[in-house]
Design a protein around this motif. Structure first.
Motif, PDB file in Angstrom:
ATOM      1  N   ASP A 131      75.923  37.507  49.936  1.00  0.00           N
ATOM      2  CA  ASP A 131      75.613  38.920  50.163  1.00  0.00           C
ATOM      3  C   ASP A 131      75.816  39.620  48.827  1.00  0.00           C
ATOM      4  O   ASP A 131      76.941  39.708  48.323  1.00  0.00           O
ATOM      5  N   CYS A 146      69.540  47.478  44.944  1.00  0.00           N
ATOM      6  CA  CYS A 146      69.177  46.883  46.229  1.00  0.00           C
ATOM      7  C   CYS A 146      70.285  45.951  46.707  1.00  0.00           C
ATOM      8  O   CYS A 146      71.194  45.604  45.951  1.00  0.00           O
ATOM      9  N   ARG A 147      70.158  45.550  47.953  1.00  0.00           N
ATOM     10  CA  ARG A 147      71.087  44.586  48.536  1.00  0.00           C
ATOM     11  C   ARG A 147      70.282  43.445  49.137  1.00  0.00           C
ATOM     12  O   ARG A 147      69.272  43.663  49.810  1.00  0.00           O
ATOM     13  N   THR A 148      70.735  42.228  48.888  1.00  0.00           N
ATOM     14  CA  THR A 148      70.100  41.042  49.452  1.00  0.00           C
ATOM     15  C   THR A 148      71.150  40.212  50.175  1.00  0.00           C
ATOM     16  O   THR A 148      72.192  39.887  49.595  1.00  0.00           O
ATOM     17  N   LEU A 155      71.645  36.654  52.203  1.00  0.00           N
ATOM     18  CA  LEU A 155      71.009  35.347  52.386  1.00  0.00           C
ATOM     19  C   LEU A 155      71.949  34.427  53.146  1.00  0.00           C
ATOM     20  O   LEU A 155      73.112  34.273  52.768  1.00  0.00           O
ATOM     21  N   LEU A 171      67.650  34.867  46.026  1.00  0.00           N
ATOM     22  CA  LEU A 171      68.133  36.085  45.377  1.00  0.00           C
ATOM     23  C   LEU A 171      67.348  36.348  44.099  1.00  0.00           C
ATOM     24  O   LEU A 171      66.953  37.493  43.817  1.00  0.00           O
ATOM     25  N   SER A 195      64.022  37.902  44.904  1.00  0.00           N
ATOM     26  CA  SER A 195      64.109  39.332  45.198  1.00  0.00           C
ATOM     27  C   SER A 195      64.247  40.152  43.919  1.00  0.00           C
ATOM     28  O   SER A 195      63.596  41.192  43.750  1.00  0.00           O
ATOM     29  N   CYS A 220      63.079  49.137  46.929  1.00  0.00           N
ATOM     30  CA  CYS A 220      63.464  47.733  46.870  1.00  0.00           C
ATOM     31  C   CYS A 220      62.348  46.876  47.466  1.00  0.00           C
ATOM     32  O   CYS A 220      61.617  47.320  48.365  1.00  0.00           O
ATOM     33  N   ASP A 226      61.610  41.716  50.562  1.00  0.00           N
ATOM     34  CA  ASP A 226      62.444  40.537  50.807  1.00  0.00           C
ATOM     35  C   ASP A 226      63.890  40.746  50.390  1.00  0.00           C
ATOM     36  O   ASP A 226      64.704  39.836  50.419  1.00  0.00           O
ATOM     37  N   ALA A 227      64.267  41.974  50.013  1.00  0.00           N
ATOM     38  CA  ALA A 227      65.630  42.210  49.523  1.00  0.00           C
ATOM     39  C   ALA A 227      66.661  42.244  50.633  1.00  0.00           C
ATOM     40  O   ALA A 227      67.849  42.308  50.375  1.00  0.00           O
ATOM     41  N   GLN A 228      66.231  42.198  51.894  1.00  0.00           N
ATOM     42  CA  GLN A 228      67.178  42.143  53.004  1.00  0.00           C
ATOM     43  C   GLN A 228      66.995  40.868  53.822  1.00  0.00           C
ATOM     44  O   GLN A 228      67.378  40.803  54.979  1.00  0.00           O
ATOM     45  N   ARG A 229      66.390  39.847  53.192  1.00  0.00           N
ATOM     46  CA  ARG A 229      66.089  38.636  53.947  1.00  0.00           C
ATOM     47  C   ARG A 229      67.363  37.917  54.387  1.00  0.00           C
ATOM     48  O   ARG A 229      68.313  37.791  53.624  1.00  0.00           O
TER      49      ARG A 229
END
Length: 227
Positions: free
Chosen positions: A154, A170-172, A174, A196, A199, A219, A222-225
């Motif tokens: 995260d 942004c936040r990703t 995974l 990551l 993204s 963002c 895919d940045a919240q995938r």
């Protein structure tokens, strides 16, 4: 007393001490710790050797500066820290990262981003004027290892244009499923780092596509995938 008798007597007297020494050596060998195994998140094989043509020629359209990656203090050690449940972890002395997890993540991201973006990571190095530079920062807020279950990363990341000071944050999240064994766990983290990187690369391309625009930069999708 004949010489042979003296030699035999002296050897006989030393046998108990020799036997004790051998027994102690055997005991110490039996108590020796198992050999440690070391793992890395960096790409291996052909992927690690492949260099983009523009980057190899030193003429990329833009450059990146990937700052050191922050990770949570509880996993900032070379030993594997694995989850046993939501509230407990185990520190494994024999399963270790080749370097600190933050360094492993940064190195893997640098290799992947430079290949995806056909560029060079110039962090800590001088770079020519007139070429756009984008500073990439990554803060890993959760780095969880669940053997036989999943590997979770995260991360909050940002890309900043050093020319316009435009920034995207942004936040990703995974969550990669993994099979049994520590090799599978490392492969899951490697897949998460690769996603990551994808993204971040998408975000950088979006930022580079509209330099100087006043509108906020969104963002990538895919940045919240999550896996």
């Amino acid at each position: 007393m004949p010489f042979s008798g003296v030699f035999s007597s002296a050897l006989t007297g030393r046998l108990p001490a020799l036997a004790s020494a051998l027994a102690l050596a055997a005991a110490l060998a039996g108590c020796a710790s198992p050999a440690s195994r070391f793992y890395t998140l960096s790409p291996t094989g052909d992927a690690a050797r492949t260099q983009p043509a523009a980057a190899a020629n030193g003429n990329p359209a833009w450059l990146i500066e990937l700052a050191p990656v922050d990770v949570p203090p509880q996993v900032a050690k070379t030993q594997f820290v694995v989850q046993t449940d939501a509230a407990q972890v185990r520190v494994l002395e024999q399963e270790r990262w080749a370097s600190m997890p933050g360094d492993e993540i940064r190195r893997a991201l640098s290799v992947d981003l430079t290949q995806r973006l056909n560029t060079i990571d110039v962090y800590g190095s001088p770079h020519p004027d007139g070429v756009p530079v984008y500073r990439v920062s990554v803060n890993v807020q959760r780095f969880e290892s669940w053997p036989g279950s999943h590997a979770l990363i995260d991360a909050v990341w940002s890309v900043r244009s050093l020319d316009s000071q435009t920034v995207m944050t942004c936040r990703t999240v995974l969550d990669e499923p993994v099979g049994a064994g520590y090799d599978a766990l490392v492969a899951g983290h490697r897949d998460a780092v690769g996603a990551l990187s994808q993204s971040i690369a998408s975000g950088l391309r979006a930022l580079a596509a509209g330099p100087g625009q006043a509108r906020p930069v969104r963002c990538p999708l895919d940045a919240q995938r999550q896996g």
